[in-house]
Design a protein around this motif. Structure first.
Motif, PDB file in Angstrom:
ATOM      1  N   GLU A 125      44.293  33.431  38.481  1.00  0.00           N
ATOM      2  CA  GLU A 125      43.125  32.651  38.093  1.00  0.00           C
ATOM      3  C   GLU A 125      41.974  32.835  39.076  1.00  0.00           C
ATOM      4  OE1 GLU A 125      44.743  31.684  34.710  1.00  0.00           O
ATOM      5  OE2 GLU A 125      42.758  30.973  35.283  1.00  0.00           O
ATOM      6  N   LEU A 126      41.859  34.040  39.628  1.00  0.00           N
ATOM      7  CA  LEU A 126      40.772  34.373  40.540  1.00  0.00           C
ATOM      8  C   LEU A 126      39.886  35.433  39.917  1.00  0.00           C
ATOM      9  CD1 LEU A 126      42.547  34.576  44.029  1.00  0.00           C
ATOM     10  CD2 LEU A 126      41.153  32.709  43.132  1.00  0.00           C
ATOM     11  N   ILE A 127      38.620  35.442  40.352  1.00  0.00           N
ATOM     12  CA  ILE A 127      37.637  36.417  39.884  1.00  0.00           C
ATOM     13  C   ILE A 127      37.017  37.086  41.093  1.00  0.00           C
ATOM     14  CG2 ILE A 127      35.371  36.684  38.787  1.00  0.00           C
ATOM     15  CD1 ILE A 127      36.148  34.599  36.791  1.00  0.00           C
ATOM     16  N   PRO A 163      45.938  31.803  46.710  1.00  0.00           N
ATOM     17  CA  PRO A 163      46.305  31.018  45.520  1.00  0.00           C
ATOM     18  C   PRO A 163      47.824  30.943  45.383  1.00  0.00           C
ATOM     19  CG  PRO A 163      45.538  33.211  44.910  1.00  0.00           C
ATOM     20  CD  PRO A 163      45.291  33.071  46.377  1.00  0.00           C
ATOM     21  N   PRO A 164      48.289  29.949  44.643  1.00  0.00           N
ATOM     22  CA  PRO A 164      49.750  29.829  44.447  1.00  0.00           C
ATOM     23  C   PRO A 164      50.309  31.052  43.753  1.00  0.00           C
ATOM     24  CG  PRO A 164      48.593  27.828  43.770  1.00  0.00           C
ATOM     25  CD  PRO A 164      47.551  28.850  44.018  1.00  0.00           C
ATOM     26  N   GLY A 165      51.428  31.561  44.278  1.00  0.00           N
ATOM     27  CA  GLY A 165      52.078  32.728  43.709  1.00  0.00           C
ATOM     28  C   GLY A 165      51.628  34.042  44.282  1.00  0.00           C
ATOM     29  N   PHE A 175      36.079  36.302  46.363  1.00  0.00           N
ATOM     30  CA  PHE A 175      36.979  35.805  45.332  1.00  0.00           C
ATOM     31  C   PHE A 175      36.712  34.316  45.138  1.00  0.00           C
ATOM     32  CE2 PHE A 175      39.724  39.445  44.737  1.00  0.00           C
ATOM     33  CZ  PHE A 175      39.572  40.154  45.918  1.00  0.00           C
ATOM     34  N   MET A 176      36.762  33.889  43.909  1.00  0.00           N
ATOM     35  CA  MET A 176      36.600  32.478  43.573  1.00  0.00           C
ATOM     36  C   MET A 176      37.379  32.208  42.292  1.00  0.00           C
ATOM     37  SD  MET A 176      32.587  32.662  42.437  1.00  0.00           S
ATOM     38  CE  MET A 176      32.470  30.896  42.315  1.00  0.00           C
ATOM     39  N   SER A 177      37.683  30.957  42.102  1.00  0.00           N
ATOM     40  CA  SER A 177      38.459  30.603  40.917  1.00  0.00           C
ATOM     41  C   SER A 177      37.622  30.785  39.668  1.00  0.00           C
ATOM     42  CB  SER A 177      38.944  29.150  41.036  1.00  0.00           C
ATOM     43  OG  SER A 177      37.842  28.271  41.062  1.00  0.00           O
ATOM     44  N   SER A 178      38.320  30.947  38.558  1.00  0.00           N
ATOM     45  CA  SER A 178      37.618  31.189  37.298  1.00  0.00           C
ATOM     46  C   SER A 178      36.815  29.967  36.877  1.00  0.00           C
ATOM     47  CB  SER A 178      38.631  31.564  36.212  1.00  0.00           C
ATOM     48  OG  SER A 178      39.600  30.520  36.057  1.00  0.00           O
ATOM     49  N   ALA A 179      37.342  28.767  37.147  1.00  0.00           N
ATOM     50  CA  ALA A 179      36.606  27.554  36.767  1.00  0.00           C
ATOM     51  C   ALA A 179      35.321  27.439  37.577  1.00  0.00           C
ATOM     52  CB  ALA A 179      37.491  26.327  36.980  1.00  0.00           C
ATOM     53  N   ASP A 180      35.420  27.689  38.870  1.00  0.00           N
ATOM     54  CA  ASP A 180      34.203  27.625  39.693  1.00  0.00           C
ATOM     55  C   ASP A 180      33.200  28.686  39.274  1.00  0.00           C
ATOM     56  OD1 ASP A 180      36.104  26.854  42.719  1.00  0.00           O
ATOM     57  OD2 ASP A 180      35.427  25.583  41.053  1.00  0.00           O
ATOM     58  N   PHE A 181      33.697  29.858  38.935  1.00  0.00           N
ATOM     59  CA  PHE A 181      32.786  30.925  38.529  1.00  0.00           C
ATOM     60  C   PHE A 181      32.095  30.572  37.216  1.00  0.00           C
ATOM     61  CE2 PHE A 181      31.178  35.143  38.553  1.00  0.00           C
ATOM     62  CZ  PHE A 181      31.175  35.567  37.235  1.00  0.00           C
ATOM     63  N   SER A 211      37.253  35.301  31.017  1.00  0.00           N
ATOM     64  CA  SER A 211      38.666  35.621  30.809  1.00  0.00           C
ATOM     65  C   SER A 211      38.943  37.097  31.033  1.00  0.00           C
ATOM     66  CB  SER A 211      39.087  35.204  29.393  1.00  0.00           C
ATOM     67  OG  SER A 211      38.352  35.964  28.427  1.00  0.00           O
ATOM     68  N   LEU A 212      37.971  37.967  30.712  1.00  0.00           N
ATOM     69  CA  LEU A 212      38.165  39.396  30.971  1.00  0.00           C
ATOM     70  C   LEU A 212      38.250  39.686  32.467  1.00  0.00           C
ATOM     71  CD1 LEU A 212      35.721  41.034  28.386  1.00  0.00           C
ATOM     72  CD2 LEU A 212      38.225  41.034  28.312  1.00  0.00           C
ATOM     73  N   LEU A 213      37.539  38.933  33.284  1.00  0.00           N
ATOM     74  CA  LEU A 213      37.498  39.186  34.726  1.00  0.00           C
ATOM     75  C   LEU A 213      38.588  38.463  35.480  1.00  0.00           C
ATOM     76  CD1 LEU A 213      33.630  38.840  35.199  1.00  0.00           C
ATOM     77  CD2 LEU A 213      34.929  40.961  35.162  1.00  0.00           C
ATOM     78  N   THR A 214      39.278  37.512  34.877  1.00  0.00           N
ATOM     79  CA  THR A 214      40.265  36.692  35.584  1.00  0.00           C
ATOM     80  C   THR A 214      41.569  37.474  35.731  1.00  0.00           C
ATOM     81  OG1 THR A 214      39.267  34.723  34.629  1.00  0.00           O
ATOM     82  CG2 THR A 214      41.449  34.478  35.621  1.00  0.00           C
ATOM     83  N   ASP A 215      42.187  37.400  36.930  1.00  0.00           N
ATOM     84  CA  ASP A 215      43.464  38.072  37.164  1.00  0.00           C
ATOM     85  C   ASP A 215      44.597  37.094  36.959  1.00  0.00           C
ATOM     86  OD1 ASP A 215      43.285  37.967  40.834  1.00  0.00           O
ATOM     87  OD2 ASP A 215      43.189  36.404  39.306  1.00  0.00           O
TER      88      ASP A 215
END
Length: 1580
Positions: A1318-1320, A1515-1517, A1271-1277, A1311-1315
């Motif tokens: 904000e993780l992918i 991640p938060p939440g 898992f990684m953040s969408s921005a990093d991905f 955006s399609l892969l982000t939950d």
């Protein structure tokens, strides 16, 4: 080892409970009891009390089972076969086991390792393994060894068989034994009757004697009774006689009849009369026959009967006589008894009235006595009741006290247990730390040994020779120093300096190697010994004593030597000891008893500090009469050495001296201690030692003192040793510095080390359990004696573990000091009662005091004799030599006064000369050392390159193949023609000539390559480098000589002149050699490079000789000029003589060292040239052998072809001529064309949006390196994806469609892969990118799950790669693909098979070695669905392993196409929906009755949390697994289910929380990124 030595060890050293004999060794040790006793004596068998001494099989099994773990700990094999042979008393087994035990215990005793330490040092894994092995060993040993019942059963059966045989033997003799027994019984009865009669007669005589003494006459009874009996007996006898006579008469009558009948039958006349009934007839007629049987008789038989009857009659008469005699005697015996009865009756009649009166009196007395008894019994009963009541009350009180005491005992035992657990935990942590340190040390040593072996292998590979002594010595030195051999040096090539700073480890390695080379050079040993090629072998140079004296004098003038203080003096004491030990080991109690019994002073640090503080508070003063000046000086010195006076100035010192007059030493020490305590600091060790020493001074002479628990650490031990006049020198003063070029001619002799100031260091050794137990006992006793605050008790108990830990930290160094250096340590086991401990300590002290007394007496006796001998050996007037040589031991050096500023400048200049000389020599040595690996590696590379060049391909085979085609193209009918054969022979000659030309050309190329490799100037360059290094070393020696000459000149001239010469700034230099000059010299065939080294050597010698001659000439000139001066001419002559001698010594030494450098340089240059020549000769030999082999193969080919030409046949097989080998290829018939090239490997054709499997694997590796959790953040991905696209542009790493997309399109994919967090999940991204692949249905997933579980036999949830590849997935493992007919085309690419392997790499867990696959987690990924609710249901079904049915109100869609249906995904197909194949429910809202548990729901919900356990934060939440568990427990309770129960999913799915989870489970939603990519493609 012989049995006698073993028996001596067991009987004398160990003193076993049973004396062992060599003949009975196997029998004595068969039970295992003595073996356990041996281990118990070495404190290795703690459960020795469980051993049994019986000789039964149960006892043997018990003992051997308990001994086995200890023997394994010692490294001794004690398997079940050994134990069985030992118990069977097999010869040699016990002896072999005792030999191993003796050796192992000796090593343990030498290493001083206890059994507990050996157990602690074991790894935790090995401990568990050993426990399992011990259980298996016990079970197998019980199966192998037979029980006592099994052993005794044959003996019992054999015993009863023998007993039955004995019974059978006895039955044979039964009759005879019974007859004998009856006769014996009869005899016994007869004897008993006789004895009874004798007793009756004796009684009768006694009664008669009494009766005769009485006066009363009793009338005799009438005699009619005895006469009547006699008559009856006579009548009975007569009747018997008549009966016997009648029988005899009848017998005689019958006898006569028989006799008559016999006579008549013998005469032949029949008898006229018949026989009476029952009579005996001589003959009778047999019925039915006329014959008669005559009765035969014998006269002898009749005579026997008659004689027997007569004997019976005589016996009967004798028996009757005996009976009559017995009856008469019996009657006589009854008469006295009857007489006594009559007398007794008469007495009773006479005394009857008197007895009645007496009976009445007795009756009254008895009544009175009974009354008294009743009264006394009542009183006693009442007292007994009172006593029982008191006893009952007392017993109840005792029971209450016992209950309270038992409860207190239990509480104390619990506290002791907790303390012991804490202590054990601390000990385990310490042991673990020691184990880790030991493990790391062993690992480093092993790695260094491997590096050494690798280094040796590399050297052998590069040179092909054995390892010389010097490299091996250097490698060993680095190995022993703990430095690595393969530490890389960055930005540096061997043999050249680098601008980058070196690593500190490398600097240390260089320093060690440089020091080693410098020592070899200065001592002329090892590599720098005189070479054999030099001819004359010279010894190492001697020290220049004159120069050493000059340097020493100058140093003493500049730096005055410090005077060592004299050691303090103490009177003689009978005992000087210290007692150490753990807390509560019994030191103070035992020493108090010893002090009271033997008058020894016990000095405790706590008590002395308290006394010093009290003296300070009380202002203790010392009178001037009691304090002499010496005591004041000692007190002043003591005060100056204390920690409080170290920073005081002169004023404070004066004030302290004034205070000494007023205050005592103890008061001043108390003031210093109070000052430190008020600051909150601990009392310094120096002050503690001063207090102890002052207390020792107060102990009177000829008495003893013991230090209680002092010293505590090694620092205090060192300070105490110094304060009492001892020495703590570590022995490093003897190591001289390398920077000193000359040594002192008369060095002082090292003083012998003084003996230890203490006579004894006694350790009271107790285990930690004993310390804790005693501390609790002491607290209980203190609480019983005086009421204390519970807080103080808790603080006191809390200090126990820390005190134990502090002692364990400080004791190893103290043990090394007292036990190793001073050898005064004695251990005493203090885990005994007080009396026993007192006896042990007293015996040790008494022994030490006795030894001390004997040593004092022996020293007093031996001192006068030694003094006399010394006085006799020293001569009074030693003879002086006539003319001593300068520098010898008898030479008196010239020590004229010097100017004040001259010594300092000369010393500084000499130090500079020494440092410069040492550093320059080390630098040259380092450069020479770095040249060796460079030379070895370069020559090795040259050889390897030339070998590879010789093996290059050549064009002979192509020419031979073309010629063979032409040769075989000739018709068969033309081959027999002579002209055709001649033509073929001519062509063969042309082929041979061509092949020879190719070989010659190849040889020329090889020779040219060899010349290029050896003629690149490397040899000349390195030759010049070696020559320059040795020239620099000559220059260093020359500079040293010139500087030394200048210093000596200034020193000696300053003694008799005022004008001092200046030190020269410029010295003579030796020119170096450039490698270009070496090349030019070689081209001009001039002098070789080593001639330059010889010329430099000659120049250096010439310079030294010129300097020496110039100094001699200058000295003569100055001497002639100053002859008229008034200075002492004799002193000047001695100065010149000494100066000339030291100058000659230095010149000779410099010449010898320069000659050594020249010889070493010549050896190195010659070695380099010889190795280069050897390499060149090897290359020429390889070239020659290769060329000759090629020519030989050509001749062989010509011979074979010539034979075929002569025979007129074709060449059936292919001619192969490769390099130097020629042979016929039997597998290839008439090869007209070369073999087809191999089929190229299959390649996957790239598509528009689908990456190839190779591209997918590359992406997986990059993503795994960035985010191992998955898992990684969408921005990093997004940034990573952009970096991959930008960096790998044009490298075929990604499909063309991906590279041409802009940032907006990539953002839409992200955006399609982000939950929601904000993780992918990049694994989900790769699965979507890998499309097309067959999408499985739920039934297929469950079938695959069952296959994986069948492969996972251990039920671990993981499978290996081999098991994974053997398990069939929902698509076929092997697909049959058409192979193209053209061999140049590659076979079709099996994408599904490679995707199958990629799936394992994608989901494998890399934390295992080898990697494993969590198949449930993988199937959850494949359970994803475009509808998140359906994906959640599918994933939950996979976790449960059963089909969980659920229907939706909207329509289900079409499935994705498989790879067999389409190679690429079109936009219409990817936009379409797919339908679940196995959803049987038609009605909406219908639910299955499948039960679901909380762990199953957590496995589906918390997949992300479980995967991110590698340390990354949530991640938060995002809720954790514990929070999800709490919510699910709350849901179950709201629906009236227990958390541990399983609830129907039909009920759970109605809950809003579960519905929310199903709707928001985006990680189970299947995302199709190809739809976005193809849509943008179509828009463009």
């Amino acid at each position: 080892m012989s049995d006698i030595i073993l028996c001596r060890w067991l009987n004398e050293e160990l003193r076993l409970s049973k004396a062992v004999d060599p003949e009975t060794l196997a029998r004595d040790f068969s039970s295992g009891y003595l073996l356990g006793e041996v281990l118990h004596r070495y404190q290795l068998q703690n459960d020795f009390s469980m051993f049994t001494k019986k000789d039964t099989s149960i006892s043997r099994l018990n003992n051997c089972t308990r001994v086995e773990p200890t023997l394994r700990l010692l490294g001794i094999s004690f398997g079940k076969n050994t134990a069985r042979e030992l118990m069977q008393e097999k010869q040699g087994v016990a002896t072999r086991l005792l030999n191993q035990l003796y050796v192992s215990l000796g090593k343990k005793k030498t290493a001083e390792i206890s059994g507990m330490l050996m157990e602690i040092l074991q790894p935790a894994v090995n401990v568990g393994l050993h426990e399992k092995e011990h259980e298996i060993y016990s079970d197998r040993l019980h199966q192998v060894v037979k029980q006592d019942a099994e052993l005794k059963l044959p003996k019992i059966s054999r015993h009863y068989e023998e007993k039955s045989q004995q019974l059978k033997d006895r039955l044979v003799e039964t009759h005879s034994i019974q007859q004998k027994r009856q006769l014996r019984v009869q005899d016994e009865k007869r004897l008993k009757n006789i004895e009874t009669l004798w007793v009756c007669r004796q009684k009768h005589n006694d009664v008669m004697t009494c009766n005769q003494a009485t006066i009363v006459q009793v009338p005799k009874p009438p005699p009619y009774t005895s006469q009547l009996n006699l008559k009856r007996r006579q009548q009975r006898r007569e009747q018997e006689v008549q009966t016997v006579q009648t029988e005899i008469a009848q017998f005689e009558a019958r006898k006569r009849l028989v006799t008559d009948g016999f006579a008549s039958s013998s005469s032949g006349q029949p008898s006229s009369g018949g026989f009476p009934i029952g009579g005996i007839s001589q003959g009778f007629e047999v019925p039915g026959s006329g014959a008669k049987l005559p009765l035969q008789s014998n006269s002898k038989y009749l005579q026997d009967i008659r004689q027997r009857l007569e004997e019976n009659a005589v016996t009967r008469e004798q028996r009757e006589k005996r009976v009559d005699r017995f009856q008469i005697e019996q009657a006589k015996a009854h008469e006295p008894r009857e007489e006594a009865q009559r007398v007794e009756q008469l007495v009773k009649r006479l005394t009857r009235p008197t007895q009645q009166q007496e009976q009445r009196v007795v009756t009254q007395l008895l009544q009175i006595r009974m009354q008294k008894d009743v009264i006394q019994k009542n009183r006693l009963f009442r007292e007994q009741q009172y006593q029982q009541r008191r006893e009952r009350d007392f017993q109840e009180a005792l029971e209450r006290e016992a209950a309270l005491a038992q409860q207190a005992k239990l509480d104390r035992a619990e506290e002791i247990r907790k303390e012991l657990e804490f202590c054990n935990r601390i000990a385990a942590e310490r042991a673990q730390g020691r184990y880790k340190k030991h493990f790391q040390t062993c690992k480093d040593i092993l790695e260094q040994i491997v590096d050494l072996a690798t280094k040796v292998g590399e050297y052998r590979l590069h040179t092909g020779n054995l390892i010389p002594e010097k490299p091996m010595r250097e490698w060993k030195e680095l190995l022993f120093s703990g430095l690595p051999l393969y530490e890389p040096i960055k930005c540096q090539q061997p043999g050249f300096e680098s601008s980058a700073p070196l690593d500190p480890v490398e600097l240390e390695k260089q320093e060690i190697l440089n020091n080693q080379d410098y020592d070899e050079y200065t001592n002329m040993v090892g590599e720098w010994a005189w070479p054999e090629e030099a001819g004359e072998t010279k010894l190492p140079l001697t020290n220049n004593n004159i120069l050493g004296h000059v340097v020493l004098r100058l140093r003493n003038i500049v730096r005055q030597p410090a005077m060592e203080p004299s050691p303090p003096s103490f009177p003689h004491y009978t005992i000087k000891a210290c007692v150490l030990g753990k807390f509560c080991s019994g030191k103070t109690t035992c020493l108090a008893k010893l002090a009271e019994a033997h008058g020894i002073y016990v000095l405790s640090a706590d008590s002395l500090i308290e006394e010093a503080l009290n003296a300070h508070y009380n202002g203790e003063e010392v009178s001037q009469v009691q304090v002499p000046e010496q005591q004041e000086e000692n007190d002043g010195e003591l005060l100056l050495t204390s920690s409080t006076s170290q920073t005081s100035d002169l004023d404070t010192q004066e004030e302290s001296r004034e205070s000494i007059v007023r205050l005592s030493t103890r008061a001043m020490q108390g003031a210093a201690a109070e000052k430190e305590l008020r600051k909150g600091n601990a009392i310094p060790n120096e002050l503690l030692v001063d207090i102890m020493v002052e207390a020792i001074r107060q102990v009177p002479a000829q008495s003893g003192w013991i230090l209680d628990s002092f010293p505590v650490d090694i620092t205090q031990a060192y300070l105490l040793e110094k304060a009492l006049g001892g020495s703590v020198d570590e022995g490093n003063d003897a190591v001289s510095s390398r920077t000193e070029l000359v040594a002192d001619p008369n060095p002082p002799k090292p003083a012998p080390p003084p003996p230890p100031v203490l006579d004894l260091a006694l350790l009271l050794d107790v285990p930690d359990e004993c310390v804790v137990r005693r501390s609790f006992t002491e607290t209980d006793n203190t609480a019983a004696a005086a009421t204390s605050h519970p807080t103080d008790k808790s603080l006191y108990l809390a200090q126990i573990p820390h005190r134990i830990t502090d002692f364990q930290d400080t004791w190893p160094k103290l043990e090394k000091w007292f036990g190793g250096r001073q050898n005064i340590l004695v251990r005493v086991d203090a885990d005994v009662d007080e009396e026993e401990l007192h006896k042990r300590v007293a015996s040790v002290l008494q022994r030490v005091m006795t030894q001390e007394t004997q040593e004092v007496l022996s020293s007093k006796v031996s001192t006068p004799s030694v003094t006399n001998e010394d006085s006799q050996e020293v001569p009074e007037n030693p003879p002086e030599s006539a003319s001593p040589c300068p520098g010898s031991s008898s030479w008196v050096y010239v020590d004229e006064p010097l100017s004040p500023e001259l010594p300092e400048s000369l010393v500084s200049h000499w130090d500079t000369v020494c440092d410069s000389y040492v550093n320059n020599v080390k630098l040259v040595m380092q450069q020479l050392h770095s040249q060796r690996p460079v030379i070895n590696l370069h020559l090795f590379n040259i050889r390897e390159e030339y070998k590879q060049y010789l093996g290059r391909p050549e064009s002979k085979q192509e020419l031979v193949s073309h010629w063979q085609k032409d040769f075989n193209s000739k018709a068969d009918d033309m081959r027999e023609d002579k002209e055709t054969k001649a033509e073929l022979h001519l062509r063969l000659d042309e082929l041979r000539e061509c092949l020879w030309d190719i070989s010659d050309k190849r040889k020329e190329e090889d020779e040219k390559e060899s010349a290029n490799l050896m003629g690149d100037g490397w040899l000349e360059e390195h030759t010049a480098v070696l020559v320059n290094h040795h020239s620099v070393l000559m220059q260093v020696e020359l500079d040293r000589f010139q500087d030394t000459l200048c210093i000596l000149r200034v020193y000696y001239l300053s003694m008799y002149t005022q004008v001092l010469p200046e030190l020269p700034s410029k010295l003579d230099c030796i020119p170096l050699l450039d490698h270009t000059e070496v090349q030019h010299q070689d081209e001009r065939q001039e002098n070789p490079p080593h001639e330059k080294l010889i010329s430099n050597y000659e120049e250096a010698l010439t310079a030294i000789s010129q300097l020496v001659s110039a100094e001699a000439h200058q000295g003569e000139t100055q001497e002639q000029k100053k002859k008229d001066r008034t200075h002492n001419q004799e002193v000047i002559n001695r100065i010149h003589k000494e100066y000339a001698a030291t100058l000659d010594h230095e010149a000779n030494a410099a010449k010898a060292r320069i000659a050594l450098v020249k010889a070493h340089g010549l050896v190195m240059v010659q070695s380099l040239q010889s190795r280069a020549e050897e390499t060149l000769s090897d290359m020429e030999r390889w070239l020659e052998s290769d060329y000759l082999a090629g020519m030989k193969s050509i001749d062989q080919l010509a011979e074979v072809v010539g034979h075929h030409i002569a025979a007129g046949a074709k060449l059936q097989y292919e001619l192969l001529l490769q390099c130097t080998d020629f042979y016929l290829n039997g597998d290839c018939h008439m090869v007209a064309s070369p073999a087809p090239p191999p089929r190229p490997p299959p390649l996957e054709e790239p598509t528009r949006s689908t990456p190839t499997v190779t591209q997918l694997e590359s992406l997986q590796r990059q993503l795994c390196d960035v985010a191992p959790s998955g898992f990684m953040s969408s921005a990093d991905f997004f940034s990573l994806l952009m970096d991959i696209i930008s960096v790998n542009m044009g490298r075929n790493i990604l499909p063309e469609l991906w590279i041409n997309n802009n940032e907006a399109q990539l953002l839409e994919v992200v955006s399609l892969l982000t939950d929601a967090y904000e993780l992918i999940d990049w694994r989900q991204f790769l699965l979507s990118a890998a499309l097309p692949w067959p999408l499985p249905s739920l039934s297929q997933l469950l079938v695959v799950l069952q296959r994986f579980k069948a492969a996972d036999t251990a039920d671990t949830g993981y499978v290996t790669e081999e098991q994974y590849l053997q398990t069939e997935l929902w698509f076929s493992n092997e697909s049959v693909l058409p192979v193209p007919e053209d061999p140049s085309e590659p076979p079709p690419y099996d994408r599904l098979a490679n995707l199958r392997k990629f799936f394992f790499q994608l989901f494998a867990d890399r934390s295992f070695s080898p990697p494993r696959l969590n198949y449930v987690c993988m199937l959850q990924y494949f359970a994803a669905d475009p509808n998140p609710i359906q994906g959640f249901i599918r994933a939950l079904s996979v976790v449960l392993g059963q089909h969980l049915k659920y229907s939706f109100p909207d329509h289900l869609v079409k499935s994705m196409p498989s790879i067999e249906q389409a190679a690429e995904l079109s936009a219409s197909e990817l936009d379409g929906d797919y339908k679940e194949e196995d959803t049987p429910c038609a009605s909406s809202g219908s639910l299955g009755e499948m039960a679901v548990s909380i762990p199953a729901l957590l496995a589906v919900i918390c997949r992300k949390v479980t995967t991110m356990r590698d340390g990354s934060l949530l991640p938060p939440g995002c809720l954790s697994q514990e929070e999800h568990t709490e919510q699910l427990v709350r849901v179950f309770r709201e629906m009236d289910y227990k958390p541990e129960d399983c609830a129907p999913f039909s009920v759970l799915s109605q809950h809003p929380f579960i519905q929310h989870l199903m709707e928001t489970s985006t990680h189970y939603q299947f995302v199709n990124i190809h739809r976005v990519l193809l849509a943008h493609r179509m828009n463009k």
